[in-house]
Design a protein around this motif. Structure first.
Motif, mmCIF file in Angstrom:
data_model
loop_
_atom_site.group_PDB
_atom_site.id
_atom_site.type_symbol
_atom_site.label_atom_id
_atom_site.label_comp_id
_atom_site.label_asym_id
_atom_site.label_seq_id
_atom_site.Cartn_x
_atom_site.Cartn_y
_atom_site.Cartn_z
ATOM 1 N N PHE A 20 -9.248 10.012 -2.146
ATOM 2 C CA PHE A 20 -9.921 10.691 -3.258
ATOM 3 C C PHE A 20 -10.219 9.695 -4.384
ATOM 4 C CE2 PHE A 20 -9.266 12.906 -7.382
ATOM 5 C CZ PHE A 20 -10.414 13.689 -7.383
ATOM 6 N N ALA A 21 -9.239 8.843 -4.706
ATOM 7 C CA ALA A 21 -9.442 7.835 -5.749
ATOM 8 C C ALA A 21 -10.559 6.865 -5.351
ATOM 9 C CB ALA A 21 -8.145 7.075 -6.017
ATOM 10 N N GLN A 22 -10.571 6.465 -4.074
ATOM 11 C CA GLN A 22 -11.591 5.528 -3.608
ATOM 12 C C GLN A 22 -12.990 6.148 -3.680
ATOM 13 O OE1 GLN A 22 -11.778 4.588 0.634
ATOM 14 N NE2 GLN A 22 -12.011 2.416 0.096
ATOM 15 N N THR A 23 -13.142 7.353 -3.184
ATOM 16 C CA THR A 23 -14.470 7.976 -3.214
ATOM 17 C C THR A 23 -14.912 8.279 -4.649
ATOM 18 O OG1 THR A 23 -13.528 10.178 -2.802
ATOM 19 C CG2 THR A 23 -14.295 8.943 -0.888
ATOM 20 N N THR A 24 -13.955 8.638 -5.509
ATOM 21 C CA THR A 24 -14.281 8.850 -6.921
ATOM 22 C C THR A 24 -14.744 7.546 -7.557
ATOM 23 O OG1 THR A 24 -12.695 10.664 -7.102
ATOM 24 C CG2 THR A 24 -13.352 9.597 -9.154
ATOM 25 N N ALA A 25 -14.020 6.467 -7.297
ATOM 26 C CA ALA A 25 -14.395 5.161 -7.850
ATOM 27 C C ALA A 25 -15.785 4.758 -7.381
ATOM 28 C CB ALA A 25 -13.370 4.106 -7.447
ATOM 29 N N GLN A 26 -16.058 4.937 -6.114
ATOM 30 C CA GLN A 26 -17.366 4.558 -5.582
ATOM 31 C C GLN A 26 -18.478 5.372 -6.228
ATOM 32 O OE1 GLN A 26 -16.396 5.062 -1.435
ATOM 33 N NE2 GLN A 26 -15.805 2.915 -1.202
ATOM 34 N N SER A 27 -18.246 6.655 -6.440
ATOM 35 C CA SER A 27 -19.273 7.502 -7.055
ATOM 36 C C SER A 27 -19.495 7.158 -8.524
ATOM 37 C CB SER A 27 -18.916 8.979 -6.911
ATOM 38 O OG SER A 27 -17.864 9.342 -7.775
ATOM 39 N N LYS A 28 -18.469 6.608 -9.171
ATOM 40 C CA LYS A 28 -18.568 6.253 -10.591
ATOM 41 C C LYS A 28 -18.920 4.770 -10.781
ATOM 42 C CE LYS A 28 -16.477 10.246 -11.825
ATOM 43 N NZ LYS A 28 -17.328 11.346 -12.225
ATOM 44 N N LYS A 29 -19.104 4.041 -9.682
ATOM 45 C CA LYS A 29 -19.413 2.599 -9.714
ATOM 46 C C LYS A 29 -18.281 1.784 -10.336
ATOM 47 C CE LYS A 29 -23.852 3.117 -8.410
ATOM 48 N NZ LYS A 29 -23.817 4.154 -7.418
ATOM 49 N N VAL A 30 -17.042 2.197 -10.041
ATOM 50 C CA VAL A 30 -15.836 1.509 -10.499
ATOM 51 C C VAL A 30 -15.303 0.681 -9.339
ATOM 52 C CG1 VAL A 30 -13.424 1.898 -11.216
ATOM 53 C CG2 VAL A 30 -15.265 3.270 -12.216
ATOM 54 N N THR A 31 -14.831 -0.528 -9.637
ATOM 55 C CA THR A 31 -14.255 -1.388 -8.605
ATOM 56 C C THR A 31 -12.760 -1.538 -8.842
ATOM 57 O OG1 THR A 31 -14.740 -3.386 -9.887
ATOM 58 C CG2 THR A 31 -16.422 -2.669 -8.313
ATOM 59 N N GLY A 32 -12.029 -2.043 -7.822
ATOM 60 C CA GLY A 32 -10.591 -2.268 -7.954
ATOM 61 C C GLY A 32 -9.861 -1.909 -6.686
ATOM 62 N N TRP A 33 -8.669 -1.323 -6.836
ATOM 63 C CA TRP A 33 -7.846 -0.968 -5.680
ATOM 64 C C TRP A 33 -6.876 0.149 -6.043
ATOM 65 C CZ3 TRP A 33 -2.788 -1.626 -6.943
ATOM 66 C CH2 TRP A 33 -2.456 -2.620 -7.877
ATOM 67 N N VAL A 34 -6.289 0.751 -4.979
ATOM 68 C CA VAL A 34 -5.296 1.814 -5.141
ATOM 69 C C VAL A 34 -4.262 1.678 -4.027
ATOM 70 C CG1 VAL A 34 -6.651 3.503 -3.818
ATOM 71 C CG2 VAL A 34 -4.985 4.314 -5.500
ATOM 72 N N LYS A 35 -2.995 1.971 -4.343
ATOM 73 C CA LYS A 35 -1.951 1.917 -3.319
ATOM 74 C C LYS A 35 -0.794 2.839 -3.676
ATOM 75 C CE LYS A 35 0.607 -2.101 -5.067
ATOM 76 N NZ LYS A 35 1.121 -3.422 -4.739
ATOM 77 N N ASN A 36 -0.069 3.272 -2.634
ATOM 78 C CA ASN A 36 1.158 4.048 -2.819
ATOM 79 C C ASN A 36 2.290 3.127 -3.232
ATOM 80 O OD1 ASN A 36 0.079 6.531 -2.062
ATOM 81 N ND2 ASN A 36 0.707 6.343 0.062
ATOM 82 N N GLN A 37 3.196 3.651 -4.042
ATOM 83 C CA GLN A 37 4.400 2.926 -4.412
ATOM 84 C C GLN A 37 5.597 3.619 -3.766
ATOM 85 O OE1 GLN A 37 4.293 0.149 -5.542
ATOM 86 N NE2 GLN A 37 2.860 -0.110 -7.194
ATOM 87 N N GLU A 38 6.657 2.877 -3.561
ATOM 88 C CA GLU A 38 7.850 3.434 -2.919
ATOM 89 C C GLU A 38 8.502 4.552 -3.728
ATOM 90 O OE1 GLU A 38 10.649 0.511 -1.554
ATOM 91 O OE2 GLU A 38 9.094 -0.662 -0.566
ATOM 92 N N ASP A 39 8.283 4.577 -5.039
ATOM 93 C CA ASP A 39 8.909 5.605 -5.883
ATOM 94 C C ASP A 39 8.131 6.925 -5.898
ATOM 95 O OD1 ASP A 39 6.711 4.973 -7.452
ATOM 96 O OD2 ASP A 39 7.876 4.362 -9.213
ATOM 97 N N GLY A 40 7.066 7.017 -5.092
ATOM 98 C CA GLY A 40 6.289 8.250 -5.013
ATOM 99 C C GLY A 40 5.070 8.286 -5.907
ATOM 100 N N THR A 41 4.896 7.268 -6.725
ATOM 101 C CA THR A 41 3.706 7.189 -7.571
ATOM 102 C C THR A 41 2.577 6.505 -6.810
ATOM 103 O OG1 THR A 41 4.330 5.063 -8.551
ATOM 104 C CG2 THR A 41 5.080 7.064 -9.699
ATOM 105 N N VAL A 42 1.395 6.542 -7.393
ATOM 106 C CA VAL A 42 0.254 5.792 -6.886
ATOM 107 C C VAL A 42 -0.171 4.841 -8.001
ATOM 108 C CG1 VAL A 42 -2.177 5.943 -6.202
ATOM 109 C CG2 VAL A 42 -0.516 7.530 -5.244
ATOM 110 N N GLU A 43 -0.381 3.582 -7.635
ATOM 111 C CA GLU A 43 -0.793 2.551 -8.587
ATOM 112 C C GLU A 43 -2.240 2.183 -8.313
ATOM 113 O OE1 GLU A 43 0.551 -1.944 -9.992
ATOM 114 O OE2 GLU A 43 1.258 -1.166 -8.074
ATOM 115 N N ALA A 44 -2.986 1.913 -9.364
ATOM 116 C CA ALA A 44 -4.385 1.501 -9.206
ATOM 117 C C ALA A 44 -4.768 0.522 -10.303
ATOM 118 C CB ALA A 44 -5.311 2.709 -9.250
#
Length: 90
Positions: A20-44
């Motif tokens: 969802f974050a990736q497709t949202t970023a692509q639709s908004k012309k935002v670049t970068g990355w997203v990943k899961n963290q071991e503590d249950g959060t998502v970092e981007a």
């Protein structure tokens, strides 16, 4: 161009939130990355104009239909790297 760092809290792992974050970023012309963290959060890390980034974060707050976003911590990040697209890091 601005770069921000995000930590997303809530029920967001195992529900397609990174995609969802990736497709949202692509639709908004935002670049970068997203990943899961071991503590249950998502970092981007996201790069774009101020307006693009505000729109990106606003959309992430709503989550996808299966996610429950409780909080997004946003901070400015160093712009020492330029991203070509928006990737999911495993």
């Amino acid at each position: 161009m601005k770069t921000i760092h995000l930590i997303v809290h809530g029920h967001i792992q195992g529900v397609g939130f990174r995609y969802f974050a990736q497709t949202t970023a692509q639709s908004k012309k935002v670049t970068g990355w997203v990943k899961n963290q071991e503590d249950g959060t998502v970092e981007a890390v996201a790069q774009g104009t101020e307006n693009q980034l505000q729109s990106f974060v606003h959309t992430l707050r709503s989550g996808n239909r299966y996610a429950r976003v409780e909080e997004i911590k946003v901070s400015e990040a160093d712009q020492d790297q330029t991203y070509a697209g928006f990737k999911i890091i495993r």
